[in-house]
Write a protein that holds these residues in place. Structure first.
Motif, PDB file in Angstrom:
ATOM      1  N   ILE A  54      28.088  32.586  48.950  1.00 45.74           N
ATOM      2  CA  ILE A  54      27.878  32.862  47.524  1.00 45.74           C
ATOM      3  C   ILE A  54      27.286  31.658  46.805  1.00 45.74           C
ATOM      4  O   ILE A  54      26.309  31.784  46.046  1.00 45.74           O
ATOM      5  N   VAL A  55      27.850  30.474  47.043  1.00 43.46           N
ATOM      6  CA  VAL A  55      27.419  29.291  46.288  1.00 43.46           C
ATOM      7  C   VAL A  55      26.145  28.695  46.875  1.00 43.46           C
ATOM      8  O   VAL A  55      25.131  28.536  46.176  1.00 43.46           O
ATOM      9  N   SER A  56      26.181  28.353  48.161  1.00 41.63           N
ATOM     10  CA  SER A  56      25.036  27.661  48.757  1.00 41.63           C
ATOM     11  C   SER A  56      23.848  28.588  48.966  1.00 41.63           C
ATOM     12  O   SER A  56      22.710  28.242  48.621  1.00 41.63           O
ATOM     13  N   LEU A  57      24.111  29.766  49.533  1.00 41.45           N
ATOM     14  CA  LEU A  57      23.008  30.674  49.885  1.00 41.45           C
ATOM     15  C   LEU A  57      22.460  31.413  48.672  1.00 41.45           C
ATOM     16  O   LEU A  57      21.271  31.331  48.358  1.00 41.45           O
ATOM     17  N   VAL A 112      28.583  22.859  35.731  1.00 39.05           N
ATOM     18  CA  VAL A 112      27.589  22.455  34.725  1.00 39.05           C
ATOM     19  C   VAL A 112      26.253  23.131  35.012  1.00 39.05           C
ATOM     20  O   VAL A 112      25.587  23.646  34.094  1.00 39.05           O
ATOM     21  N   THR A 113      25.841  23.134  36.283  1.00 37.88           N
ATOM     22  CA  THR A 113      24.586  23.800  36.657  1.00 37.88           C
ATOM     23  C   THR A 113      24.635  25.285  36.329  1.00 37.88           C
ATOM     24  O   THR A 113      23.643  25.861  35.862  1.00 37.88           O
ATOM     25  N   THR A 114      25.791  25.918  36.560  1.00 33.59           N
ATOM     26  CA  THR A 114      25.935  27.341  36.239  1.00 33.59           C
ATOM     27  C   THR A 114      25.763  27.590  34.748  1.00 33.59           C
ATOM     28  O   THR A 114      25.078  28.540  34.331  1.00 33.59           O
ATOM     29  N   CYS A 115      26.379  26.745  33.912  1.00 31.41           N
ATOM     30  CA  CYS A 115      26.267  26.918  32.454  1.00 31.41           C
ATOM     31  C   CYS A 115      24.824  26.747  31.987  1.00 31.41           C
ATOM     32  O   CYS A 115      24.309  27.579  31.213  1.00 31.41           O
ATOM     33  N   LEU A 116      24.159  25.683  32.437  1.00 32.31           N
ATOM     34  CA  LEU A 116      22.770  25.454  32.023  1.00 32.31           C
ATOM     35  C   LEU A 116      21.845  26.519  32.589  1.00 32.31           C
ATOM     36  O   LEU A 116      20.898  26.961  31.924  1.00 32.31           O
ATOM     37  N   MET A 117      22.121  26.951  33.816  1.00 33.57           N
ATOM     38  CA  MET A 117      21.274  27.962  34.449  1.00 33.57           C
ATOM     39  C   MET A 117      21.376  29.303  33.716  1.00 33.57           C
ATOM     40  O   MET A 117      20.372  30.020  33.590  1.00 33.57           O
ATOM     41  N   SER A 118      22.548  29.637  33.226  1.00 38.40           N
ATOM     42  CA  SER A 118      22.689  30.890  32.476  1.00 38.40           C
ATOM     43  C   SER A 118      21.850  30.860  31.203  1.00 38.40           C
ATOM     44  O   SER A 118      21.283  31.887  30.798  1.00 38.40           O
ATOM     45  N   PHE A 155      29.531  33.385  39.036  1.00 42.29           N
ATOM     46  CA  PHE A 155      29.585  32.080  39.700  1.00 42.29           C
ATOM     47  C   PHE A 155      30.558  31.125  38.997  1.00 42.29           C
ATOM     48  O   PHE A 155      31.230  30.326  39.655  1.00 42.29           O
ATOM     49  N   GLY A 156      30.626  31.215  37.675  1.00 42.09           N
ATOM     50  CA  GLY A 156      31.532  30.335  36.939  1.00 42.09           C
ATOM     51  C   GLY A 156      32.988  30.572  37.272  1.00 42.09           C
ATOM     52  O   GLY A 156      33.781  29.624  37.339  1.00 42.09           O
ATOM     53  N   SER A 157      33.382  31.835  37.492  1.00 41.19           N
ATOM     54  CA  SER A 157      34.777  32.125  37.820  1.00 41.19           C
ATOM     55  C   SER A 157      35.159  31.545  39.176  1.00 41.19           C
ATOM     56  O   SER A 157      36.268  31.018  39.350  1.00 41.19           O
ATOM     57  N   GLU A 197      33.759  28.903  40.668  1.00 37.60           N
ATOM     58  CA  GLU A 197      33.807  27.441  40.551  1.00 37.60           C
ATOM     59  C   GLU A 197      34.985  26.982  39.702  1.00 37.60           C
ATOM     60  O   GLU A 197      35.576  25.920  39.976  1.00 37.60           O
ATOM     61  N   ALA A 198      35.343  27.767  38.678  1.00 36.99           N
ATOM     62  CA  ALA A 198      36.513  27.414  37.865  1.00 36.99           C
ATOM     63  C   ALA A 198      37.791  27.502  38.694  1.00 36.99           C
ATOM     64  O   ALA A 198      38.724  26.702  38.496  1.00 36.99           O
ATOM     65  N   MET A 199      37.847  28.449  39.614  1.00 35.38           N
ATOM     66  CA  MET A 199      39.013  28.565  40.498  1.00 35.38           C
ATOM     67  C   MET A 199      39.176  27.295  41.329  1.00 35.38           C
ATOM     68  O   MET A 199      40.275  26.716  41.411  1.00 35.38           O
ATOM     69  N   TYR A 200      38.092  26.849  41.948  1.00 38.08           N
ATOM     70  CA  TYR A 200      38.156  25.637  42.757  1.00 38.08           C
ATOM     71  C   TYR A 200      38.434  24.403  41.898  1.00 38.08           C
ATOM     72  O   TYR A 200      39.145  23.484  42.320  1.00 38.08           O
ATOM     73  N   LEU A 201      37.884  24.375  40.676  1.00 33.57           N
ATOM     74  CA  LEU A 201      38.109  23.228  39.797  1.00 33.57           C
ATOM     75  C   LEU A 201      39.587  23.111  39.431  1.00 33.57           C
ATOM     76  O   LEU A 201      40.152  22.004  39.418  1.00 33.57           O
ATOM     77  N   SER A 202      40.230  24.247  39.146  1.00 33.05           N
ATOM     78  CA  SER A 202      41.653  24.208  38.791  1.00 33.05           C
ATOM     79  C   SER A 202      42.504  23.703  39.945  1.00 33.05           C
ATOM     80  O   SER A 202      43.472  22.959  39.745  1.00 33.05           O
ATOM     81  N   SER A 203      42.163  24.090  41.171  1.00 30.90           N
ATOM     82  CA  SER A 203      42.928  23.621  42.325  1.00 30.90           C
ATOM     83  C   SER A 203      42.731  22.129  42.556  1.00 30.90           C
ATOM     84  O   SER A 203      43.646  21.442  43.031  1.00 30.90           O
ATOM     85  N   ASN A 204      41.563  21.611  42.220  1.00 29.84           N
ATOM     86  CA  ASN A 204      41.317  20.178  42.369  1.00 29.84           C
ATOM     87  C   ASN A 204      42.025  19.358  41.300  1.00 29.84           C
ATOM     88  O   ASN A 204      42.553  18.279  41.582  1.00 29.84           O
ATOM     89  N   ILE A 205      42.048  19.858  40.077  1.00 28.66           N
ATOM     90  CA  ILE A 205      42.659  19.113  38.978  1.00 28.66           C
ATOM     91  C   ILE A 205      44.161  18.947  39.193  1.00 28.66           C
ATOM     92  O   ILE A 205      44.762  17.963  38.742  1.00 28.66           O
ATOM     93  N   LEU A 206      44.782  19.886  39.901  1.00 29.66           N
ATOM     94  CA  LEU A 206      46.208  19.767  40.197  1.00 29.66           C
ATOM     95  C   LEU A 206      46.515  18.528  41.036  1.00 29.66           C
ATOM     96  O   LEU A 206      47.664  18.090  41.105  1.00 29.66           O
TER      97      LEU A 206
END
Length: 779
Positions: free
Chosen positions: A72-75, A436-442, A463-465, A467-476
């Motif tokens: 989904i992300v890379s391809l 950030v790329t997703t927001c600007l790309m939209s 795509f934002g949902s 990436e937001a999922m992974y971001l929340s797991s990292n911030i923990l």
């Protein structure tokens, strides 16, 4: 009103790709762009805590996440969609921002309204005016949205810089840890106690010193440029990909052929069904499987979209899927044992050391690209930029940034010496930049591609949902390494925001305190100011009026040169400005005053020539302007300071001025061609002291009108008399009633300005000809 500039009118300096060139670039991209994606298997599964593998199905669940994240992300997102949003062949967050500046009118670059009118004038390149959509009007009218987009662009740039610090550390440290395991497997002594002592010493003294040595070597070779580095590193990446994909197939066949069923999304559902806080945190490690995807877009200026896509579809994506599937098959079979043979393990260790060093190249190259873009858009302090390729303008090397990133990366390696904590910080940087790329790309989809708001919203939500999922797991995992990313982010954002703020305030001060052109013409004609022989180049940021520092100089020393040229450099939010459109020449005051204005337009990827060549070009272009103006009917009735595009061969009778070179011959080479000469020629000429180029009138000069011939002769005589360069030396001071934030930003800007490099126009100016005029700017 003149039509606005459009990317469709810009000519990229890169020629149309042939299939041979595409194959060559694809080969080079392996060593530069894809080294990081290829080495991610070194640390993706190892970054997941061992206790999270509760059963054999845990490997299936994590592999399902990896497969769909890569797909989904890379391809889909990067290879298929985002790579289409290039800015004349350039990529990265600032490329998206520049598209929005032009098509959404959200730019915060230091230009006043009249400057914009001048900058948009292009008589030779009529453009198509796009219909104003409701979304474009709404965004253009809300100033807060302009600041938000600039902040997003700066945030994405800071994440790429942080990525360049963290990726080399984790890649090399992971490989050196494998070396440590290989060395501890070797039998050194029959004594058990001595064997344990040797193992402890190897664990303590091998990983970090080896990693530091490799990092120093890696950053040292950056000066050779991505062109040479790509040729050197690409064969190693190919061998590495063949090895890990082969091992993946071997593990699948031997340990668990059913692992291929893990691509089913049902395993993701099972993971969420039994989710816990610790298992949610473990998702942060999986972010690293797509670390390097953003380099596909950020490094676009070094290669081409076609070559990057071809390499990813044909080699990178299938090799990574096989590798991760093989790792999952091995983990599902046995979690605590290593069934691979010792020989294979040693081969893996040696290849991992080479591949890990190469894997960091993509982020380092992306860091150079993004800093170069920030420089042209007044968002980064002055640093030296070296263009390392004769044909691809995007290939740059920035020594100052290279050594700073190396020191920070060494600090991370020595300070953390733990891939898990570095991985937590790196995963947060990767997914934040992707968001950030997703927001600007939209926004690009809605404002540039002119798709419906529904399509733009679907892209953002889908795509934002993820990436937001992974971001929340990292911030923990903030306390486990992410805090270091926050420190890097605050530091880099402070530098970028302070520099942009100080540059903007200086420009606004110049606009508010400039004097009219009538003041200078009246001073020269009726108030007793004397004219001295020679040419005076006055470098200023404003494109209209007389800068405050020069009026300050004239007030105290009432004299200036017989030919005066006001020179302004103006960056446009585009990669390249074609040489035939780069120079705008106008006249200040009546013809007899011999005062001109020259505006040099450049893109954020353009390389500005040294002062010697620049002075020659400006004099030739002013001669062309004098000749063209006589035949331009519009100029006879145009308002004062109307700018004319020169360098496009408008003069009906050939060159107005012919340069005389050292060998006594003449040259009628078009000035636009000289401007487009590559940087390799510049490098060769730097070691030689350039002699002053003289000028003469062409053979057809007797047929010129007397007024034109007289003015051209005056220009030649002034050139023979000598040249002086006027630069404003500003000192920013904040008012006493200013708040803390303003004082802090100005203080940081002053520190960077005093300790940074000199402006590019001052680098090659002879000290004897340089006149610096100091002024205090109170803001």
């Amino acid at each position: 009103m003149d039509p606005p500039l459009s990317p469709g009118t810009y000519s990229s300096p890169i020629k149309k790709e042939t299939w041979m060139h595409t194959v060559l670039l694809s080969f080079q991209s392996l060593g530069v762009v894809y080294g990081r994606l290829s080495t991610a298997p070194l640390y993706v599964f190892s970054s997941i805590p061992r206790e999270e593998f509760k059963s054999d199905e845990s490997a299936y669940e994590y592999l399902s996440f990896i497969f769909w994240t890569l797909t989904i992300v890379s391809l889909v997102k990067y290879a298929i969609i985002v790579l289409r949003a290039d800015d004349d062949g350039e990529g990265g967050t600032f490329a998206l921002y520049s598209l929005l500046c032009r098509h959404g009118k959200v730019g915060l670059l230091p230009n006043d309204k009249r400057d914009n009118n001048i900058m948009q004038y292009d008589h030779e390149c009529p453009t198509r005016s796009k219909l104003e959509s409701r979304a474009r009007r709404a965004i253009a009218n809300h100033k807060s949205s302009h600041y938000l987009m600039l902040f997003l662009a700066l945030l994405g740039s800071c994440m790429i810089i942080a990525d360049a610090v963290l990726t080399p550390a984790i890649s090399v440290l992971s490989a050196s840890s494998s070396l440590r395991r290989s060395l501890t497997d070797i039998k050194y002594s029959s004594s058990h106690e001595k064997e344990q002592s040797i193992s402890r010493d190897i664990k303590r003294y091998v990983p970090v010193p080896v990693a530091c040595a490799i990092l120093v070597c890696l950053f040292t070779v950056q000066r050779y440029g991505s062109h040479r580095i790509g040729f050197i590193f690409a064969p190693i990446v190919i061998v590495w990909l063949v090895f890990i994909s082969g091992m993946g197939v071997f593990n699948i066949v031997r340990y668990d052929p059913h692992i291929i069923y893990a691509i089913s999304p049902k395993y993701i559902y099972k993971f969420f069904k039994s989710i816990s806080l610790n298992s949610w945190k473990s998702l942060g490690g999986l972010t690293l499987c797509v670390a390097g995807s953003e380099a596909m877009f950020a490094d676009l200026g070094h290669f081409s979209a076609k070559s990057i896509k071809m390499t990813f579809f044909c080699l990178i994506y299938p090799a990574l899927i096989l590798c991760y599937a093989g790792q999952a098959a091995f983990i599902s079979h046995v979690l605590s044992k290593n069934n691979t043979s010792e020989q294979v393990h040693h081969v893996y260790t040696v290849l991992a050391l080479f591949a890990a060093a190469i894997g960091s190249q993509a982020t380092i190259t992306a860091c150079f690209s993004i800093v170069n873009q920030c420089l042209a858009l007044c968002c980064f302090p002055r640093v030296k930029v070296i263009h390392t390729s004769d044909t691809i303008h995007g290939q740059v090397y920035i020594p100052d940034v290279n050594w700073i990133v190396m020191v920070l990366s060494l600090g991370v390696t020595i300070g953390f010496h733990d891939t898990t904590r570095i991985g937590n910080a790196l995963g947060t940087a990767v997914v934040s930049n992707m968001l950030v790329t997703t927001c600007l790309m939209s926004l690009v989809i809605a404002l540039y591609w002119e798709k419906s708001l529904l399509v733009s919203a679907c892209f953002l939500l889908f795509f934002g949902s993820i990436e937001a999922m992974y971001l929340s797991s990292n911030i923990l995992n903030f306390h486990k390494g992410v805090w270091y990313l926050a420190v890097l982010l605050v530091l880099s954002l402070t530098i970028m925001v302070s520099w942009h703020y100080g540059t903007l305030k200086k420009y606004q001060f110049d606009l508010e305190n400039k004097v009219s052109t009538e003041w200078l013409t009246d001073l020269s004609s009726g108030l007793g100011a004397s004219r001295v022989p020679g040419i005076g180049f006055v470098y200023t940021d404003i494109a209209t009026g007389i800068p405050a520092f020069f009026s300050h100089f004239i007030t105290n020393v009432p004299a200036f040169h017989q030919v005066l040229i006001f020179v302004s450099f103006k960056s446009l939010p585009e990669p390249f400005v074609h040489p035939s459109r780069r120079y705008l020449i106008g006249r200040v005051g009546p013809r007899d005053n011999r005062i001109y204005r020259c505006i040099v337009r450049y893109g954020y990827r353009d390389h500005i020539r040294d002062t010697g060549d620049f002075e020659e070009q400006i004099i030739r272009f002013i001669g062309e302007f004098i000749s063209v103006e006589e035949y331009d009917a519009e100029s006879l009735v145009a308002p004062e300071e109307r700018m004319i595009v020169v360098g496009v061969g408008k003069q009906p009778e050939g060159d107005a001025l012919i340069p005389l070179h050292d060998n006594g011959g003449t040259s009628s080479t078009n000035a636009a061609t000289q401007t487009n000469a590559n940087s390799a020629d510049d490098t060769k000429e730097k070691g030689k002291k350039k002699k002053k180029v003289r000028f003469m009138l062409p053979d057809h000069s007797p047929q010129m009108r007397p007024s034109v011939r007289e003015e051209l002769n005056a220009l030649i005589e002034a050139r023979e008399s000598g040249t002086a360069y006027f630069l404003g030396q500003s000192h920013l001071v904040v008012r006493n009633d200013s708040d803390f934030l303003k004082r802090f930003l100005v203080t940081v800007y002053v520190f960077l300005d005093k300790n940074g490099r000199e402006p590019h126009v001052a680098l090659n100016i002879p000290h004897a000809a340089l006149v610096e005029v100091g002024m205090v700017y109170t803001i």
